[in-house]
Motif scaffolding. Structure first.
Motif, PDB file in Angstrom:
ATOM      1  N   VAL A   1       0.794  -1.021  -0.173  1.00  0.00           N
ATOM      2  CA  VAL A   1       0.127  -0.101  -0.001  1.00  0.00           C
ATOM      3  C   VAL A   1       0.819   1.143   0.603  1.00  0.00           C
ATOM      4  O   VAL A   1       0.070   2.316  -0.027  1.00  0.00           O
ATOM      5  CB  VAL A   1      -0.893   0.009   1.500  1.00  0.00           C
ATOM      6  N   GLY A   2       2.064   1.696   0.041  1.00  0.00           N
ATOM      7  CA  GLY A   2       2.980   1.919  -0.174  1.00  0.00           C
ATOM      8  C   GLY A   2       3.069   3.610   1.670  1.00  0.00           C
ATOM      9  O   GLY A   2       3.829   4.481   1.145  1.00  0.00           O
ATOM     10  N   VAL A   3       2.628   2.758   2.995  1.00  0.00           N
ATOM     11  CA  VAL A   3       2.551   3.533   3.732  1.00  0.00           C
ATOM     12  C   VAL A   3       3.057   2.322   4.507  1.00  0.00           C
ATOM     13  O   VAL A   3       2.195   1.846   4.347  1.00  0.00           O
ATOM     14  CB  VAL A   3       1.196   4.327   3.567  1.00  0.00           C
ATOM     15  N   ALA A   4       3.537   3.261   6.052  1.00  0.00           N
ATOM     16  CA  ALA A   4       4.319   1.815   6.746  1.00  0.00           C
ATOM     17  C   ALA A   4       3.909   2.661   8.046  1.00  0.00           C
ATOM     18  O   ALA A   4       3.471   3.727   8.024  1.00  0.00           O
ATOM     19  CB  ALA A   4       5.624   1.219   7.122  1.00  0.00           C
ATOM     20  N   LYS A   5       3.408   0.826   8.828  1.00  0.00           N
ATOM     21  CA  LYS A   5       3.433   1.853  10.871  1.00  0.00           C
ATOM     22  C   LYS A   5       4.778   2.252  11.026  1.00  0.00           C
ATOM     23  O   LYS A   5       5.722   2.586  10.653  1.00  0.00           O
ATOM     24  CB  LYS A   5       2.726   0.521  11.627  1.00  0.00           C
ATOM     25  N   PRO A   6       4.186   4.018  11.601  1.00  0.00           N
ATOM     26  CA  PRO A   6       3.251   4.265  12.732  1.00  0.00           C
ATOM     27  C   PRO A   6       2.266   5.061  11.784  1.00  0.00           C
ATOM     28  O   PRO A   6       1.450   6.035  12.518  1.00  0.00           O
ATOM     29  CB  PRO A   6       4.314   4.924  13.798  1.00  0.00           C
ATOM     30  N   ASP A   7       2.689   5.583  10.592  1.00  0.00           N
ATOM     31  CA  ASP A   7       1.550   6.196   9.696  1.00  0.00           C
ATOM     32  C   ASP A   7       0.410   6.021   9.766  1.00  0.00           C
ATOM     33  O   ASP A   7      -0.353   4.593   9.596  1.00  0.00           O
ATOM     34  CB  ASP A   7       2.069   6.153   8.131  1.00  0.00           C
ATOM     35  N   ARG A   8      -0.973   6.484   9.925  1.00  0.00           N
ATOM     36  CA  ARG A   8      -2.191   6.697  10.548  1.00  0.00           C
ATOM     37  C   ARG A   8      -2.592   5.859   9.157  1.00  0.00           C
ATOM     38  O   ARG A   8      -3.973   5.310   9.786  1.00  0.00           O
ATOM     39  CB  ARG A   8      -3.100   7.731  11.392  1.00  0.00           C
ATOM     40  N   ARG A   9      -2.455   6.443   8.061  1.00  0.00           N
ATOM     41  CA  ARG A   9      -3.216   6.019   6.881  1.00  0.00           C
ATOM     42  C   ARG A   9      -3.072   4.272   7.118  1.00  0.00           C
ATOM     43  O   ARG A   9      -4.321   3.767   6.580  1.00  0.00           O
ATOM     44  CB  ARG A   9      -2.723   6.688   6.211  1.00  0.00           C
ATOM     45  N   ILE A  10      -2.676   3.607   7.469  1.00  0.00           N
ATOM     46  CA  ILE A  10      -2.319   1.969   6.866  1.00  0.00           C
ATOM     47  C   ILE A  10      -3.245   1.812   8.047  1.00  0.00           C
ATOM     48  O   ILE A  10      -4.046   0.992   8.155  1.00  0.00           O
ATOM     49  CB  ILE A  10      -1.292   1.908   7.741  1.00  0.00           C
ATOM     50  N   PHE A  11      -2.912   2.577   9.634  1.00  0.00           N
ATOM     51  CA  PHE A  11      -4.565   2.085  10.556  1.00  0.00           C
ATOM     52  C   PHE A  11      -5.776   1.844   9.458  1.00  0.00           C
ATOM     53  O   PHE A  11      -6.783   0.871   9.623  1.00  0.00           O
ATOM     54  CB  PHE A  11      -4.041   2.570  11.852  1.00  0.00           C
ATOM     55  N   GLY A  12      -5.732   3.286   8.941  1.00  0.00           N
ATOM     56  CA  GLY A  12      -7.282   3.575   8.500  1.00  0.00           C
ATOM     57  C   GLY A  12      -7.689   2.354   7.378  1.00  0.00           C
ATOM     58  O   GLY A  12      -9.265   2.303   6.824  1.00  0.00           O
ATOM     59  N   MET A  13      -6.871   2.139   6.723  1.00  0.00           N
ATOM     60  CA  MET A  13      -6.996   1.371   5.584  1.00  0.00           C
ATOM     61  C   MET A  13      -7.739   0.012   5.989  1.00  0.00           C
ATOM     62  O   MET A  13      -8.517  -0.690   5.475  1.00  0.00           O
ATOM     63  CB  MET A  13      -5.855   0.640   4.437  1.00  0.00           C
TER      64      MET A  13
END
Length: 231
Positions: free
Chosen positions: A150-162
């Motif tokens: 998905v091109g984003v990784a923890k801790p970026d909140r966007r991956i949790f949002g997915m």
């Protein structure tokens, strides 16, 4: 997944077996030297590719091949075909030594019967998908989000949002369990989730570290937490 569900201690055994196999087939190479050199190569090489691996820019197979190529070259062997063989041998032994922490076998099935579960993990797609297949745990998750896909990784909140969108749930109703304070706990807080720090090693929390809402030493403590009235 790594450090939370996957016990990574088998990796060294996989490397040792690979070094022994290479040395047994090539009398000019010594297993002990290969093992020592491989460790040195990884210490220098991994920091230069870790972020690319995490975001899926470079896959795990490519990184593994290059690490073995450098290992063999440092030991005086520049045989390109042997580097490929070493990579394939390592991946075979790695599959044989992959294992879950013992508490995962007990807790994950029971949690799945009562709750919707998503897996949010950092890493290249080929590495993490292979891990899931070998470990046989894909069936427990309604959503699987891998940073390399998905091109984003923890801790970026966007991956949790997915993961939240795939589950169709609100962040205030979700708990995230992970072993890494920087990626798991900080990321969960950023996404508005309840953060549970799985502190398997019993390390001491330090001032300035992200702080979980809860701290547990084993996944066996999780069902009891989830049964609290406030949960």
């Amino acid at each position: 997944m790594d450090g939370t569900l996957l016990d990574g201690t088998g990796e060294r055994e996989a490397i040792m077996r690979t070094c022994r196999d290479i040395a047994s087939a090539h009398s000019d190479l010594e297993a002990a030297r290969l093992l020592e050199t491989n460790g040195e190569v990884w210490r220098r090489y991994w920091p230069t590719v870790a972020q690319s691996w995490t975001l899926g820019v470079v896959d795990g197979a490519t990184i593994s091949h290059e690490a073995w190529r450098r290992t063999l070259s440092a030991c005086g062997c520049d045989d390109a075909s042997l580097a490929r063989t070493a990579k394939d041998t390592h991946w075979r032994h790695r599959r044989d030594t992959l294992r879950l922490y013992p508490d995962v076998h007990d807790v994950l099935p029971s949690l799945r019967r009562r709750h919707s579960i998503a897996l949010v993990t950092n890493g290249a797609s080929d590495t993490q998908r292979a891990n899931l297949r070998v470990l046989g745990i894909e069936r427990y998750f309604e959503a699987i989000v891998i940073s390399g896909e998905v091109g984003v990784a923890k801790p970026d909140r966007r991956i949790f949002g997915m993961a939240l969108r795939e589950l169709g749930v609100k962040p205030e109703n979700v708990w995230h369990i992970g072993d890494d304070l920087r990626t798991d706990v900080a990321g969960a807080h950023a996404a508005g989730l309840t953060a549970v720090w799985l502190n398997r090693s019993g390390r001491l929390w330090s001032e300035g570290d992200p702080e979980g809402n809860y701290e547990i030493r084993s996944l066996t403590a999780l069902p009891g937490l989830l049964q609290r009235p406030s949960c």
